[in-house]
Design a protein around this motif. Structure first.
Motif, mmCIF file in Angstrom:
data_model
loop_
_atom_site.group_PDB
_atom_site.id
_atom_site.type_symbol
_atom_site.label_atom_id
_atom_site.label_comp_id
_atom_site.label_asym_id
_atom_site.label_seq_id
_atom_site.Cartn_x
_atom_site.Cartn_y
_atom_site.Cartn_z
ATOM 1 N N TRP A 173 15.175 -55.605 2.949
ATOM 2 C CA TRP A 173 14.262 -56.746 3.099
ATOM 3 C C TRP A 173 12.823 -56.343 2.791
ATOM 4 C CZ3 TRP A 173 10.090 -59.174 4.957
ATOM 5 C CH2 TRP A 173 10.108 -60.571 4.996
ATOM 6 N N GLN A 174 12.388 -55.227 3.356
ATOM 7 C CA GLN A 174 11.006 -54.797 3.137
ATOM 8 C C GLN A 174 10.747 -54.418 1.679
ATOM 9 O OE1 GLN A 174 10.193 -51.817 6.193
ATOM 10 N NE2 GLN A 174 10.829 -53.239 7.801
ATOM 11 N N ALA A 175 11.754 -53.808 1.040
ATOM 12 C CA ALA A 175 11.601 -53.431 -0.365
ATOM 13 C C ALA A 175 11.476 -54.657 -1.265
ATOM 14 C CB ALA A 175 12.788 -52.577 -0.805
ATOM 15 N N LEU A 176 12.331 -55.640 -1.035
ATOM 16 C CA LEU A 176 12.354 -56.815 -1.911
ATOM 17 C C LEU A 176 11.173 -57.751 -1.682
ATOM 18 C CD1 LEU A 176 16.136 -57.753 -1.712
ATOM 19 C CD2 LEU A 176 14.949 -56.905 -3.740
ATOM 20 N N PHE A 177 10.871 -58.037 -0.420
ATOM 21 C CA PHE A 177 9.948 -59.136 -0.129
ATOM 22 C C PHE A 177 8.557 -58.686 0.308
ATOM 23 C CE2 PHE A 177 14.310 -60.696 0.745
ATOM 24 C CZ PHE A 177 14.415 -61.532 -0.361
ATOM 25 N N GLU A 178 8.452 -57.615 1.066
ATOM 26 C CA GLU A 178 7.117 -57.123 1.438
ATOM 27 C C GLU A 178 6.461 -56.391 0.276
ATOM 28 O OE1 GLU A 178 6.967 -56.410 6.259
ATOM 29 O OE2 GLU A 178 7.018 -54.693 4.912
ATOM 30 N N LEU A 179 7.190 -55.454 -0.298
ATOM 31 C CA LEU A 179 6.628 -54.626 -1.364
ATOM 32 C C LEU A 179 6.835 -55.246 -2.740
ATOM 33 C CD1 LEU A 179 7.771 -51.122 -0.054
ATOM 34 C CD2 LEU A 179 5.571 -52.251 0.278
ATOM 35 N N GLY A 180 8.039 -55.756 -2.991
ATOM 36 C CA GLY A 180 8.338 -56.322 -4.301
ATOM 37 C C GLY A 180 7.887 -57.749 -4.488
ATOM 38 N N GLU A 181 7.587 -58.445 -3.395
ATOM 39 C CA GLU A 181 7.111 -59.829 -3.436
ATOM 40 C C GLU A 181 8.023 -60.726 -4.273
ATOM 41 O OE1 GLU A 181 3.067 -59.637 -4.730
ATOM 42 O OE2 GLU A 181 2.373 -58.639 -2.905
ATOM 43 N N LEU A 250 11.015 -57.255 -11.114
ATOM 44 C CA LEU A 250 11.061 -56.224 -10.087
ATOM 45 C C LEU A 250 12.181 -55.236 -10.398
ATOM 46 C CD1 LEU A 250 10.499 -54.985 -7.244
ATOM 47 C CD2 LEU A 250 11.981 -56.770 -6.288
ATOM 48 N N LEU A 251 11.863 -53.958 -10.317
ATOM 49 C CA LEU A 251 12.867 -52.894 -10.368
ATOM 50 C C LEU A 251 12.920 -52.261 -8.991
ATOM 51 C CD1 LEU A 251 14.734 -50.695 -11.521
ATOM 52 C CD2 LEU A 251 12.682 -49.522 -12.378
ATOM 53 N N LEU A 252 14.091 -52.336 -8.355
ATOM 54 C CA LEU A 252 14.301 -51.687 -7.063
ATOM 55 C C LEU A 252 15.250 -50.518 -7.284
ATOM 56 C CD1 LEU A 252 14.239 -51.288 -4.025
ATOM 57 C CD2 LEU A 252 15.907 -53.149 -3.791
ATOM 58 N N ASN A 253 14.726 -49.298 -7.156
ATOM 59 C CA ASN A 253 15.558 -48.116 -7.361
ATOM 60 C C ASN A 253 16.088 -47.592 -6.031
ATOM 61 O OD1 ASN A 253 16.719 -45.823 -8.776
ATOM 62 N ND2 ASN A 253 15.180 -44.647 -7.672
ATOM 63 N N LEU A 254 17.412 -47.569 -5.919
ATOM 64 C CA LEU A 254 18.089 -47.025 -4.747
ATOM 65 C C LEU A 254 18.901 -45.785 -5.118
ATOM 66 C CD1 LEU A 254 19.520 -50.419 -3.410
ATOM 67 C CD2 LEU A 254 17.388 -49.320 -2.728
ATOM 68 N N ALA A 255 18.805 -45.348 -6.362
ATOM 69 C CA ALA A 255 19.671 -44.287 -6.877
ATOM 70 C C ALA A 255 18.948 -42.939 -6.897
ATOM 71 C CB ALA A 255 20.147 -44.632 -8.279
ATOM 72 N N PRO A 256 19.703 -41.852 -6.658
ATOM 73 C CA PRO A 256 19.111 -40.507 -6.722
ATOM 74 C C PRO A 256 19.022 -40.008 -8.160
ATOM 75 C CG PRO A 256 21.419 -40.347 -6.114
ATOM 76 C CD PRO A 256 21.119 -41.820 -6.213
ATOM 77 N N ILE A 257 18.149 -40.647 -8.943
ATOM 78 C CA ILE A 257 18.015 -40.294 -10.352
ATOM 79 C C ILE A 257 16.801 -39.399 -10.568
ATOM 80 C CG2 ILE A 257 19.168 -42.396 -11.107
ATOM 81 C CD1 ILE A 257 16.449 -43.618 -11.667
ATOM 82 N N GLU A 258 16.692 -38.872 -11.766
ATOM 83 C CA GLU A 258 15.564 -38.021 -12.111
ATOM 84 C C GLU A 258 14.305 -38.871 -12.326
ATOM 85 O OE1 GLU A 258 15.431 -34.725 -12.211
ATOM 86 O OE2 GLU A 258 17.521 -34.665 -11.519
ATOM 87 N N PRO A 259 13.121 -38.302 -12.060
ATOM 88 C CA PRO A 259 11.880 -39.051 -12.301
ATOM 89 C C PRO A 259 11.758 -39.572 -13.726
ATOM 90 C CG PRO A 259 11.433 -37.083 -11.005
ATOM 91 C CD PRO A 259 12.868 -36.998 -11.416
ATOM 92 N N SER A 260 12.255 -38.810 -14.697
ATOM 93 C CA SER A 260 12.173 -39.252 -16.091
ATOM 94 C C SER A 260 13.009 -40.503 -16.319
ATOM 95 C CB SER A 260 12.633 -38.131 -17.029
ATOM 96 O OG SER A 260 13.966 -37.740 -16.732
#
Length: 357
Positions: A173-181, A250-260
């Motif tokens: 919720w906080q990721a999508l609506f507070e931060l991602g608006e 909006l891009l919400l990243n929940l995955a343990p991916i590389e910074p690149s």
């Protein structure tokens, strides 16, 4: 002394041995009475940092609530990856717990005792909450919680299942609506949607009227699709950047991916959009030229937001996703299983006091 008594061989020694045996029985009975009166409880704790084998299922003194606190008879907690990180010692900076420490940030249970000044809840109330991350957690029969972090548990699901909600639900919720608006009509790309947070993020975004593109492995694709995703991309066989043909808000990243990889995916975000990242080891990329904000999620306990999620569950708009339920005594072995990489989805940990509903 017992050896001497056994060696003397006369009646007096035999009687003394009988007395000793009787005393041992009394000690055992006293211990049982002590347990029944709940001066002690079972808990999983670690006394030192390390691998899963530092976890012990043991007797612990029953905690007493202080001012502004309540004691909860735990129905269940749940496993979160941060539990393993804290246990391993790698998160001592942000989460300086006191040893021995009981893990378990999520709690669902019944209020058992009140500290001074508590009037928002009553003994017997069924509650759910996100506990302070550096205090003792709910991997126990009872736990102390600040009254202010609790809200009424959902009435439409078993109480123990509600333990799967607080941390991951609030993170989504906080990721999508507070931060991602995020607002209705926008496009959102959720990477790593097959995990515990992703299950809620997809549902919440879709309920808000967004167009949801989600990445997931074949193992979790059906679950993500059932949660409401409009498109599900197999990130194990598809280049995500190539597969997303239109910009997202909006891009919400929940995955343990590389910074690149995250930087490449951030190029999919339209000018003025947002990149929200939940992985703790890297910063979300920003693009000042295109006015793309990059923000990281540091989830916090919020009883009002949690109450909103509970209400959505009771309205049938939000589904609690649980992949597995285990007993508290099996939590140490489960931590070892997690370390071996054999676990997916949300796992609920049932306390011995949990009612089977």
């Amino acid at each position: 002394m017992g050896t001497l008594l056994r060696s003397c061989g006369n009646r007096t020694c035999f009687e003394l041995e009988a007395v000793l045996a009787l005393l041992q029985c009394f000690e055992f009975e006293a211990y049982c009475v002590f347990r029944r009166k709940k001066f002690v409880m079972k808990a999983v704790r670690f006394h030192e940092y390390g691998d899963a084998d530092v976890l012990r299922y043991e007797d612990v003194a029953l905690p007493v609530p202080g001012a502004g606190e309540v004691r909860i008879r735990v129905a269940a907690t749940s496993f979160n990856p941060v539990d393993a990180g804290i246990r391993g010692g790698g998160l001592q900076g942000p989460f300086p717990v006191t040893l021995p420490h009981t893990p378990g940030i999520d709690v669902a249970g019944t209020v058992d005792a009140l500290g001074d000044g508590v009037d928002a809840v009553a003994v017997g109330d069924e509650v759910v909450g996100f506990l302070p991350m550096i205090g003792d957690g709910a991997a126990a029969e009872y736990v102390i919680a600040p009254a202010e972090v609790l809200t009424a548990a959902p009435s439409s699901v078993p109480l123990a299942d509600a333990a799967a909600l607080p941390l991951v639900g609030l993170t989504a919720w906080q990721a999508l609506f507070e931060l991602g608006e995020l607002t209705a009509g926008q496009r959102v790309l959720i990477t790593g949607a097959g995990g515990a947070v992703g299950a809620y993020a997809v549902q919440l975004a879709k309920n808000a009227g967004a167009y949801v593109i989600a990445t997931a492995s074949p193992r979790s694709a059906d679950r993500v699709r059932a949660a409401g995703a409009d498109e599900v991309l197999d990130h194990t066989a598809t280049d995500v950047v190539d597969a997303v043909t239109q910009p997202v808000d909006l891009l919400l990243n929940l995955a343990p991916i590389e910074p690149s990889q995250l930087a490449e995916q951030a190029a999919l975000v339209r000018s003025g959009g947002v990149v929200v990242n939940t992985t703790v080891w890297m910063q979300a990329p920003s693009d000042e030229e295109r006015q793309v904000r990059g923000v990281n999620v540091f989830v916090r306990s919020d009883a009002k937001q949690l109450a909103g999620l509970v209400a959505a569950i009771d309205r049938g708009e939000l589904h609690i996703d649980i992949s597995r339920r285990i007993q508290l005594a099996d939590l140490p072995a489960f931590h070892a299983e997690v370390a071996a990489g054999a676990v997916s989805g949300k796992v609920v940990v049932l306390a011995p006091t949990a009612q089977r509903t």
